[in-house]
Design an enzyme around this catalytic site. Structure first.
Site, PDB file in Angstrom:
ATOM      1  N   LYS A 106       0.869  -1.179   0.000  1.00  0.00           N
ATOM      2  CA  LYS A 106       0.000   0.000   0.000  1.00  0.00           C
ATOM      3  C   LYS A 106       0.896   1.216   0.000  1.00  0.00           C
ATOM      4  CE  LYS A 106      -4.425   0.890   0.006  1.00  0.00           C
ATOM      5  NZ  LYS A 106      -5.472   0.047  -0.585  1.00  0.00           N
ATOM      6  N   GLY A 218     -20.541   6.711   1.999  1.00  0.00           N
ATOM      7  CA  GLY A 218     -19.554   7.098   0.989  1.00  0.00           C
ATOM      8  C   GLY A 218     -20.265   7.061  -0.343  1.00  0.00           C
ATOM      9  N   GLY A 220     -18.167   7.194  -3.481  1.00  0.00           N
ATOM     10  CA  GLY A 220     -17.047   7.239  -4.417  1.00  0.00           C
ATOM     11  C   GLY A 220     -17.113   5.997  -5.303  1.00  0.00           C
ATOM     12  N   ASN A 221     -15.958   5.577  -5.757  1.00  0.00           N
ATOM     13  CA  ASN A 221     -15.898   4.458  -6.700  1.00  0.00           C
ATOM     14  C   ASN A 221     -16.534   3.182  -6.152  1.00  0.00           C
ATOM     15  OD1 ASN A 221     -14.336   1.861  -7.497  1.00  0.00           O
ATOM     16  ND2 ASN A 221     -14.097   3.203  -9.255  1.00  0.00           N
ATOM     17  N   TYR A 224     -20.422   3.639  -5.346  1.00  0.00           N
ATOM     18  CA  TYR A 224     -21.291   3.836  -6.516  1.00  0.00           C
ATOM     19  C   TYR A 224     -21.514   2.519  -7.269  1.00  0.00           C
ATOM     20  CZ  TYR A 224     -22.777   4.972 -11.219  1.00  0.00           C
ATOM     21  OH  TYR A 224     -23.448   4.966 -12.415  1.00  0.00           O
TER      22      TYR A 224
HETATM   23  P1  NAD Z   1     -13.188   7.324  -3.345  1.00  0.00           P
HETATM   24  O1  NAD Z   1     -12.199   8.391  -3.071  1.00  0.00           O
HETATM   25  O2  NAD Z   1     -13.639   7.097  -4.752  1.00  0.00           O
HETATM   26  O3  NAD Z   1     -14.503   7.530  -2.457  1.00  0.00           O
HETATM   27  C1  NAD Z   1     -14.506   7.662  -1.072  1.00  0.00           C
HETATM   28  C2  NAD Z   1     -15.847   8.258  -0.686  1.00  0.00           C
HETATM   29  O4  NAD Z   1     -16.021   8.211   0.721  1.00  0.00           O
HETATM   30  C3  NAD Z   1     -16.017   9.706  -1.106  1.00  0.00           C
HETATM   31  O5  NAD Z   1     -17.320   9.887  -1.649  1.00  0.00           O
HETATM   32  C4  NAD Z   1     -15.914  10.472   0.227  1.00  0.00           C
HETATM   33  O6  NAD Z   1     -16.660  11.685   0.220  1.00  0.00           O
HETATM   34  C5  NAD Z   1     -16.526   9.447   1.161  1.00  0.00           C
HETATM   35  N1  NAD Z   1     -16.168   9.635   2.563  1.00  0.00           N
HETATM   36  C6  NAD Z   1     -14.955   9.828   3.128  1.00  0.00           C
HETATM   37  N2  NAD Z   1     -15.070   9.956   4.463  1.00  0.00           N
HETATM   38  C7  NAD Z   1     -16.381   9.836   4.742  1.00  0.00           C
HETATM   39  C8  NAD Z   1     -17.147   9.880   5.923  1.00  0.00           C
HETATM   40  N3  NAD Z   1     -16.553  10.071   7.111  1.00  0.00           N
HETATM   41  N4  NAD Z   1     -18.480   9.712   5.840  1.00  0.00           N
HETATM   42  C9  NAD Z   1     -19.082   9.522   4.660  1.00  0.00           C
HETATM   43  N5  NAD Z   1     -18.420   9.475   3.495  1.00  0.00           N
HETATM   44  C10 NAD Z   1     -17.097   9.647   3.538  1.00  0.00           C
HETATM   45  O7  NAD Z   1     -12.550   5.998  -2.732  1.00  0.00           O
HETATM   46  P2  NAD Z   1     -12.889   4.476  -3.069  1.00  0.00           P
HETATM   47  O8  NAD Z   1     -11.867   4.004  -4.027  1.00  0.00           O
HETATM   48  O9  NAD Z   1     -14.320   4.316  -3.374  1.00  0.00           O
HETATM   49  O10 NAD Z   1     -12.539   3.814  -1.664  1.00  0.00           O
HETATM   50  C11 NAD Z   1     -13.491   3.718  -0.599  1.00  0.00           C
HETATM   51  C12 NAD Z   1     -13.091   2.548   0.287  1.00  0.00           C
HETATM   52  O11 NAD Z   1     -13.053   1.364  -0.514  1.00  0.00           O
HETATM   53  C13 NAD Z   1     -11.713   2.656   0.942  1.00  0.00           C
HETATM   54  O12 NAD Z   1     -11.728   2.025   2.190  1.00  0.00           O
HETATM   55  C14 NAD Z   1     -10.830   1.879  -0.009  1.00  0.00           C
HETATM   56  O13 NAD Z   1      -9.648   1.417   0.598  1.00  0.00           O
HETATM   57  C15 NAD Z   1     -11.778   0.761  -0.372  1.00  0.00           C
HETATM   58  N6  NAD Z   1     -11.427   0.028  -1.599  1.00  0.00           N
HETATM   59  C16 NAD Z   1     -11.369   0.663  -2.799  1.00  0.00           C
HETATM   60  C17 NAD Z   1     -11.025  -0.079  -3.933  1.00  0.00           C
HETATM   61  C18 NAD Z   1     -10.985   0.526  -5.310  1.00  0.00           C
HETATM   62  O14 NAD Z   1     -10.717  -0.214  -6.270  1.00  0.00           O
HETATM   63  N7  NAD Z   1     -11.275   1.790  -5.485  1.00  0.00           N
HETATM   64  C19 NAD Z   1     -10.734  -1.451  -3.821  1.00  0.00           C
HETATM   65  C20 NAD Z   1     -10.825  -2.061  -2.563  1.00  0.00           C
HETATM   66  C21 NAD Z   1     -11.167  -1.302  -1.460  1.00  0.00           C
END
Ligand code: NAD
Length: 415
Positions: A106, A218, A220-221, A224
């Protein structure tokens, strides 16, 4: 004992519990309870206003017994080493659960991407790539996105790495734009994988998805694409949130329209037809399926008794503390742990790396089919381990992962 809010300690707690339960050789815990290597760098960047700002950045290799390290890059203002170490370890376990030939890594930069211009973000990303170039590599450590990073950031990283190595090596990083060798289906993969895992759980535990109400924290990716897949599977999204607040509508929210609203306004807040709720409210609304998809430590001893869902799908890494997890267990709430539920992202990153290495690319349908198969198999493997040790799915997933990593370490003569 106080609640473990340090993600690295929380991770160790689960690890120790399961190592003892399995009666593993103590050498296994001894090795995996310390990251293999940690690189910390400072990145001095010229800001648009002419000033110089130095950013702290890390890259962690947790364990590479099963293959090159793999894990995302996070751009986050409160980034710290303890969380990065935990995220690196979770990648080791996750890659073992879905049985892809990787170890765990990471990394990230302590920065707030929302306050940086595109030019500053590009300079920062290129500086990071240059600073860690010797620490990564197609057979060493392959980064990917995480919170706060995007396919464009992957593209800048790749370009900088190509310049330094004087080779076009697309497999150096994954979740690139498709035009640069990214895999079809990668953007949606984490959420899609969450859904595939939930489908298996729904069959096993008789929790129907069709007609179920879903809340996501949340937007985000990961959130959604989880929401979208549940919606397409006949469930109803009723709550979602981001850092600025949340929205609730018992009649259902269209995930695509909500995402368009967020793209236009930078938040889900104010989406027409919904009641305003807080960022954390989705965790405790009345719903069947809860998808925490923001950050660590969201379900703690403070709010765990207010959780009402039957099934929790951890799209985020580490959203539940070990103590809160025990309470969920006592209450009979099924939790699909992060190292299983959100492994779809790294699985399709693995497919991207495979496609980059062979220089031949699959259709989106092919990627999705392969992903579904991996997630189904991983769920069944975890469920088998959970039954074998008479534990919940989180401990089952840790047991499976520990077995696989320990075997690789044994074969390589480390223990
Ligand atoms: P992202 O940046 O696309 O989205 C994160 C979202 O969380 C944003 O909308 C942000 O506004 C929201 N957020 C942050 N703090 C918050 C809070 N206290 N309350 C409510 N909403 C809040 O990130 P992502 O890639 O979607 O990652 C989100 C989680 O998923 C993380 O834990 C990440 O490690 C995990 N994850 C992501 C992936 C990936 O491929 N993107 C893969 C495995 C795990």
């Amino acid at each position: 004992m106080s609640e473990k809010l340090n993600p690295w300690e929380a991770q160790l707690t689960n690890l120790k519990h399961v190592s003892d339960l399995m009666n593993l050789d103590p050498a296994v815990y001894e090795v995996v309870s310390k990251p293999m290597a940690i690189l910390q760098v400072s990145l001095p960047i010229r800001m648009d206003n002419g000033s110089i700002k130095s950013f702290q950045a890390f890259r962690i290799h947790h364990n590479n017994a099963r293959g090159p390290c793999k894990g995302g890059i996070r751009y986050f203002p409160e980034l710290n080493l303890e969380t990065e170490k935990a995220l690196g370890a979770w990648m080791t376990w996750k890659n073992a659960v879905v049985n892809v030939p990787y170890g765990g890594a990471k990394g990230g930069i302590a920065c707030d991407p929302k306050t940086l211009s595109q030019a500053e973000l590009e300079r920062l990303t290129r500086a990071y790539a240059a600073a860690i170039a010797d620490f990564v590599g197609i057979d060493v450590d392959i980064p990917a996105p995480d919170v706060g990073t995007t396919p464009q950031i992957m593209a800048w990283f790749a370009d900088e790495y190509y310049k330094i190595s004087r080779r076009i090596i697309p497999g150096i990083i994954t979740a690139k734009p498709v035009e640069l060798g990214g895999s079809l289906g990668r953007t949606a993969a984490t959420g899609r994988g969450c859904y595939f895992a939930a489908v298996e759980a729904s069959r096993t535990f008789d929790i129907p998805i069709k007609g179920a109400t879903v809340a996501v924290q949340g937007y985000g990716n990961a959130a959604y694409y989880s929401a979208l897949n549940f919606h397409q599977g006949g469930a109803k999204l009723i709550a979602a949130s981001d850092t600025r607040g949340g929205v609730y509508n018992a009649e259902g929210i269209d995930p695509e329209k909500l995402m368009k609203h967020k793209a236009q306004t930078r938040s889900v807040v104010g989406f027409p037809g919904c009641d305003a709720i807080s960022s954390v409210d989705p965790l405790t609304v009345e719903c069947d399926i809860l998808v925490p998809a923001a950050l660590e430590n969201m379900i703690t001893m403070e709010n765990v008794t207010d959780v009402k869902a039957q099934l929790i799908v951890e799209a985020a890494n580490g959203p539940i503390t070990p103590e809160a997890d025990n309470v969920l267990d006592e209450r009979g709430i099924i939790c699909l742990p992060d190292i299983l539920a959100n492994a779809g992202g790294v699985t399709v990153s693995y497919f991207e790396w495979v496609q980059n290495r062979m220089g031949y690319y699959w259709s989106e349908a092919e990627v999705d089919q392969r992903l579904e198969k991996v997630m189904k198999t991983a769920f069944q493997d975890v469920y088998e381990y959970a039954k074998r040790y008479a534990v919940n799915l989180r401990y089952g997933a840790y047991a499976l992962a520990l077995d696989r990593v320990a075997e690789a370490m044994r074969l390589r003569g480390w223990i």
